[in-house]
Every structure is written in C-alpha cells, then in structure tokens.
Scaffold this active site. Structure first.
Site, PDB file in Angstrom:
ATOM      1  N   TYR A  36       0.821  -1.215   0.000  1.00 19.57           N
ATOM      2  CA  TYR A  36       0.000   0.000   0.000  1.00 19.57           C
ATOM      3  C   TYR A  36       0.854   1.265   0.000  1.00 19.57           C
ATOM      4  O   TYR A  36       0.352   2.364  -0.215  1.00 19.57           O
ATOM      5  CB  TYR A  36      -0.925   0.036   1.219  1.00 19.57           C
ATOM      6  CG  TYR A  36      -1.904  -1.104   1.323  1.00 19.57           C
ATOM      7  CD1 TYR A  36      -2.182  -1.936   0.243  1.00 19.57           C
ATOM      8  CD2 TYR A  36      -2.549  -1.361   2.528  1.00 19.57           C
ATOM      9  CE1 TYR A  36      -3.073  -2.988   0.364  1.00 19.57           C
ATOM     10  CE2 TYR A  36      -3.450  -2.408   2.657  1.00 19.57           C
ATOM     11  CZ  TYR A  36      -3.702  -3.216   1.578  1.00 19.57           C
ATOM     12  OH  TYR A  36      -4.592  -4.253   1.719  1.00 19.57           O
ATOM     13  N   HIS A 102       0.362 -11.805   1.779  1.00 20.00           N
ATOM     14  CA  HIS A 102      -0.620 -11.033   1.028  1.00 20.00           C
ATOM     15  C   HIS A 102      -1.243 -11.815  -0.125  1.00 20.00           C
ATOM     16  O   HIS A 102      -2.384 -11.567  -0.516  1.00 20.00           O
ATOM     17  CB  HIS A 102       0.046  -9.763   0.480  1.00 20.00           C
ATOM     18  CG  HIS A 102      -0.889  -8.634   0.224  1.00 20.00           C
ATOM     19  ND1 HIS A 102      -0.507  -7.322   0.269  1.00 20.00           N
ATOM     20  CD2 HIS A 102      -2.209  -8.606  -0.083  1.00 20.00           C
ATOM     21  CE1 HIS A 102      -1.538  -6.547  -0.003  1.00 20.00           C
ATOM     22  NE2 HIS A 102      -2.577  -7.296  -0.221  1.00 20.00           N
ATOM     23  N   SER A 181     -13.197  -5.005   1.447  1.00 19.58           N
ATOM     24  CA  SER A 181     -14.127  -4.506   0.420  1.00 19.58           C
ATOM     25  C   SER A 181     -15.565  -4.941   0.712  1.00 19.58           C
ATOM     26  O   SER A 181     -16.258  -5.432  -0.190  1.00 19.58           O
ATOM     27  CB  SER A 181     -13.695  -4.979  -0.968  1.00 19.58           C
ATOM     28  OG  SER A 181     -12.334  -4.712  -1.202  1.00 19.58           O
ATOM     29  N   PRO A 182     -16.057  -4.790   1.945  1.00 21.93           N
ATOM     30  CA  PRO A 182     -17.404  -5.277   2.281  1.00 21.93           C
ATOM     31  C   PRO A 182     -18.523  -4.502   1.595  1.00 21.93           C
ATOM     32  O   PRO A 182     -19.675  -4.945   1.619  1.00 21.93           O
ATOM     33  CB  PRO A 182     -17.462  -5.103   3.800  1.00 21.93           C
ATOM     34  CG  PRO A 182     -16.509  -3.985   4.083  1.00 21.93           C
ATOM     35  CD  PRO A 182     -15.391  -4.167   3.099  1.00 21.93           C
ATOM     36  N   GLY A 184     -18.179  -3.776  -1.676  1.00 22.22           N
ATOM     37  CA  GLY A 184     -17.947  -4.000  -3.096  1.00 22.22           C
ATOM     38  C   GLY A 184     -17.240  -2.851  -3.777  1.00 22.22           C
ATOM     39  O   GLY A 184     -17.611  -2.454  -4.878  1.00 22.22           O
ATOM     40  N   GLY A 186     -17.363   0.218  -3.087  1.00 22.93           N
ATOM     41  CA  GLY A 186     -18.253   1.371  -3.219  1.00 22.93           C
ATOM     42  C   GLY A 186     -19.484   1.117  -4.046  1.00 22.93           C
ATOM     43  O   GLY A 186     -20.412   1.936  -4.051  1.00 22.93           O
TER      44      GLY A 186
END
Length: 275
Positions: A36, A102, A181-182, A184, A186
C-alpha cells in the site's frame, strides 16, 4: 489501503484525523501492507496510541509498475524475514500484531513461507499469522504448519466466492475471517440508476428499501449484512471497509449496530449479483 500523505490539514480527509476518530470510536484494528506504500504514514498516525491498536500488516506483493495487478509474489523465507524487518522500520514499531502473507505463491510451498513467518513469532517480531488471497487447501496446509489466526478475503453482497470452500474451512479450523471490500469497492452505496453492472437492480432496490425502513443508507445496510455473517456461519467475521474520511468512518461505525431482521437478511441472501 487508500490513506495517503498530502492531506494532513486537520480536515475530514486528514489521515491522522481518520485513524484517531476510529480509535476514539472504539475501533481497534488498523490494517495496512507494504504494497500500500503507506506504512510510514500509518506508523505516524498510531504513534502515541500504539497500545490501542491491533496492527495488521502484509507482505509478499512486489510491484513491477504503476498498473493495478502488475506485481510479482515473493514468499520465500529470506524475503519473509527481509519484508518484516522493513515493515517494522517503516511502521516505527517493535512488533506487528497480525502479519499476513498477502497472496499465495505458485512457486514456494506455503509450508515454507509459514515456517519462516513462525520464526518471526518465536523472535517476538510478530504476534499472530494471517493469510490473504489463498485457497482452502493453502489454508489447511498452512494451519497444520502453524496456527493461522485470520484469513483476509473479499466478501460482500457482490462477491461471495469465499462461501464456497474457504469459509467452511476457516470455520472448521477456527480461523477468523477479515472481510475486505465489504461494500464491493463502493458499488453497494449506489442507487439502481447508477449501480455497477455487478449489482442487480433487485439487489440495489432491496438495499434501498431496507435502508429506508431503518432510516440509514444502502452502504450501511450492505456493511451490516457482512457483520451478520458471524451469526449465519458460526465464524468470527471482521469487516474492514476502506475509509478515507471521518464522516464515512462514522457511517461505517454506525453500521455495526444496525440490526437486520431475519426476513431482511434472507431477502439479501437470496439476491445474487450478476457475474
């Protein structure tokens, strides 16, 4: 993942303000990765509040360019040790609470990688081990080499692949699931007229109607659905929505207390996103 320097002005998107608002709200996990490219920033944001943080970091992705997905995977024991030392230095800490591989490697057996990660635990540099972007077989083999505390995978109403093999394996082994990413990426915040092609109109409509009934937002309902997966599947589930503003952070915190009814959950469960 998206926290960046250059906006430290004390405003709504100041990364230090965002992280501190999370800690003030009782959130304890801060999740980052060397890929990141913000570990130094994360280290500064938690300085002075380290004892309030469960610090999670990842290694293994080596960027080859600026294009998304343009990376190699390094999971050999030498790189495990090198990556950990580099992350500890950038984060400015003596120990990482949860250290993930990762991405699975196609060339290094996962037992070798986890064996090297286990040495970091023995040396007091890491407290617990995690995996991300792996298969159910990877998880089982890794767990046999050293207990795996957490599995981080994408999980949302528009991405439910984890439920096929990985989730039952995690539940069997007692591994917590960290759902990234719960919302999706956004997509699940949007109305039917602007919904992503992965979101059916029926799903978007259902989110809107349930949100209206609770006087909340589509995104909060979608996030609450992930929180409810713990009850549905009998496994610890920790959603980690990417957040770059204090306002959005507070919306996410509120979603943790949103209780959806059995009928609402069933309605969302049976609506599958299009491929």
């Amino acid at each position: 993942m998206r926290l960046r320097d250059g906006v430290a002005d004390g405003g709504d998107r100041d990364p230090v303000a965002v992280v501190h608002a999370a800690l003030d709200a009782g959130i304890t996990m801060v999740d980052t990765a060397d890929a990141y490219q913000n570990e130094e920033l994360v280290g500064r944001t938690i300085r002075g509040r380290r004892d309030e943080v469960l610090l999670a970091a990842k290694f293994g992705l080596v960027w080859q360019g600026e294009v998304a997905g343009d990376f190699d995977v390094r999971a050999d024991p030498e790189y495990v040790r090198q990556a950990c030392e580099s992350s500890l230095r950038r984060l400015g800490v003596e120990v990482i609470d949860l250290y993930y591989l990762h991405h699975r490697s196609d060339t290094v057996p996962i037992e070798e990688t986890v064996g090297a990660m286990a040495e970091l635990v023995d040396q007091g540099k890491v407290r617990a081990l995690g995996l991300s972007n792996v298969t159910a077989d990877d998880l089982r083999r890794a767990h046999a080499a050293h207990p795996i505390a957490a599995l981080q995978e994408q999980w949302s109403l528009v991405q439910r692949d984890i439920e096929q093999e990985l989730l039952p394996t995690a539940a069997e082994l007692g591994v917590a699931v960290v759902a990234h990413s719960p919302n999706g990426h956004g997509v699940l915040h949007r109305s039917p007229s602007t919904a992503d092609e992965r979101t059916t109109n029926d799903l978007s409509t259902a989110l809107g109607e349930i949100a209206h009934a609770h006087e909340t937002t589509r995104g909060q309902v979608a996030l609450a659905w992930v929180h409810h997966r713990q009850q549905a599947h009998g496994v610890a589930v920790i959603p980690i929505p990417g957040t770059t503003s204090v306002r959005h952070l507070r919306d996410n915190v509120a979603a943790a207390d949103l209780a959806l009814s059995h009928d609402e959950l069933r309605r969302l469960d049976i609506l599958r996103a299009t491929s």
